[in-house]
Write an enzyme that holds these catalytic residues in place. Sequence first.
Site, PDB file in Angstrom:
ATOM      1  N   ASP A   1      18.221 -17.706 137.592  1.00 22.49           N
ATOM      2  CA  ASP A   1      18.515 -16.615 138.516  1.00 22.49           C
ATOM      3  C   ASP A   1      19.557 -17.027 139.559  1.00 22.49           C
ATOM      4  OD1 ASP A   1      18.251 -14.097 139.553  1.00 22.49           O
ATOM      5  OD2 ASP A   1      16.133 -14.281 140.063  1.00 22.49           O
ATOM      6  N   ASP A   2      20.610 -16.230 139.681  1.00 23.78           N
ATOM      7  CA  ASP A   2      21.630 -16.406 140.732  1.00 23.78           C
ATOM      8  C   ASP A   2      22.432 -17.702 140.602  1.00 23.78           C
ATOM      9  OD1 ASP A   2      20.621 -14.038 141.677  1.00 23.78           O
ATOM     10  OD2 ASP A   2      20.232 -14.727 143.710  1.00 23.78           O
TER      11      ASP A   2
ATOM     12  N   CYS B   1      20.145  -8.307 139.312  1.00 17.91           N
ATOM     13  CA  CYS B   1      19.149  -8.807 138.360  1.00 17.91           C
ATOM     14  C   CYS B   1      18.761  -7.862 137.225  1.00 17.91           C
ATOM     15  CB  CYS B   1      17.896  -9.225 139.116  1.00 17.91           C
ATOM     16  SG  CYS B   1      18.146 -10.635 140.216  1.00 17.91           S
TER      17      CYS B   1
ATOM     18  N   HIS C   1      13.389  -8.318 134.881  1.00 21.56           N
ATOM     19  CA  HIS C   1      13.434  -8.350 136.332  1.00 21.56           C
ATOM     20  C   HIS C   1      12.076  -8.117 136.979  1.00 21.56           C
ATOM     21  CE1 HIS C   1      14.675  -7.709 140.438  1.00 21.56           C
ATOM     22  NE2 HIS C   1      14.090  -6.541 140.432  1.00 21.56           N
TER      23      HIS C   1
ATOM     24  N   ASP D   1      22.101 -15.272 135.384  1.00 23.03           N
ATOM     25  CA  ASP D   1      22.140 -13.819 135.156  1.00 23.03           C
ATOM     26  C   ASP D   1      23.337 -13.109 135.792  1.00 23.03           C
ATOM     27  OD1 ASP D   1      21.111 -14.100 137.726  1.00 23.03           O
ATOM     28  OD2 ASP D   1      19.495 -12.642 137.456  1.00 23.03           O
TER      29      ASP D   1
END
Length: 512
Positions: A45-46, A84, A138, A343
Amino acid sequence: MVRAQFTDSGPFFPMKRFLGFLFSSTIAAALAAADRPNILFIAVDDLRPEFGAYGARYIKSPNLDRIAAAGVTFNRAYCQQAVCSPTRSSLMTGTRPDTTKVWDLETHFRTALPDVVTLGQHFKNNGYFVQGMGKIYHGGFDDPITWSVPWQSPRAPTYGLAENLALNQRSFSAVDPDGPPKKKSAKKQKQSSVPGMRGPAFEGTDVPDDTFADGKVATLAVEALREVSRKREPFFLAVGFIRPHLPFVSPKKYWDLYDPAKIELAPNKYRPKDAPEYAILAGGELRSYHGIPAGSVPDDLARQLKHGYYAAISYMDAQVGRVLDELDRLKLREKTIVILWGDHGWKLGEHDAWCKHSNCENDTNVALLVAVPGTRNAGVHSNALVEFVDIYPTLAELAGLSLPSHLEGRSFKPVLENPQRAWKPAAFSQYPRSHAGQSLMGYSMRTERYRFTMWVQRKDHSKVDAIELYDHQIDPQENQNLANRPEHKALVEKLTAQWRAGWKGALPTGAD
């Protein structure tokens, strides 16, 4: 009563032959599946493409770099929407946001696509054991039909320090800090709308790795690998890590890997010149954390935030390493395709902004590593333009599976075989905005040299509100919008025609 019997002749012989054929076909299908590669599918994530494998040696990411050393690192991979749920829905269905109808954090793709066959579901339907854990879809969303067994999401504290847990008054998902809030009373709903009600944006305290969600996810993944190694069928194991997502929380030992005095700040602390004011916003997600000011982030705080982001990468990297070590211990590496993807990208002060939520290069350019056993291209980088919607058909083709007709991407297997070959002429992303009472969608096209974005009315794409044009040959940070300059009129017209042809007009070289 006469009982039916199967004999070698007579009227029952066709049934006997049919059952024999069916039994043989089942065995053949099982044997074919057993010869197929396993898939270790790692979502992060990120994670922007800034770590060792991408040349950022100041970030300690030895395990991400292990994957890159065994496969291909994609320098120009792009998500379809930099937030997301839309990006994950797009990747997992192999379709674009305008098809999934997921442009926000509240809509499940099954609303618009009730019968779509997801990536995991496709592998499950073709004899794979498919298991998921951590953040794949998500937030609190799941898609049970994707998995062979129920998806697992471990609960863990967001912070290690009691005082920070007390500050964190909101009740968000333990595994996805920017997931939708749980149902609350009207009083609590009102409280949670106040800025700064989350805990701090970063923390480094002396606690074990398995204090937090990513450590627990790694443990689940290790246990799952041990289980699937005993099964006859190949596996598709989806493992989702949440760091370096906000808050940047990790054990102190990962903070100690970095000297804060050596952390450099973004060189372009200003918005793109001559761009529409709504193209890039300051980053409201960050400002929902305690201690973050509403205006521009001061340099000392920006350095602390970057320190936390880097430490979170190293923490996540160590958990990836645990999974890779178990894959090696079980002697599964030579039978397993390993893919790791972030993502979407992320801003760390570029354009005086933070987080994602835009069409700019910092947000749409993503980390993508693919290691295929036996590759002749280990440790190679590719500059081919690829998209997240291409991952579904690529993995399916690598596993010898047929491709569903609904897919809106193309397999980049030929690029894995020849990373220097010509490929797509453009990649496409989008992001919605509300501005001055208008509902807009920014559709962005990234070509070899340019980023070209058209901001149009969502209900009428012929009504253009603004245009952005950035020349990456001279302006890789996208600091100057050239769209309104008279000398670029012919170029804008040319790119507009290419943009209107869309992704269907940008198929890979040599593709149908």
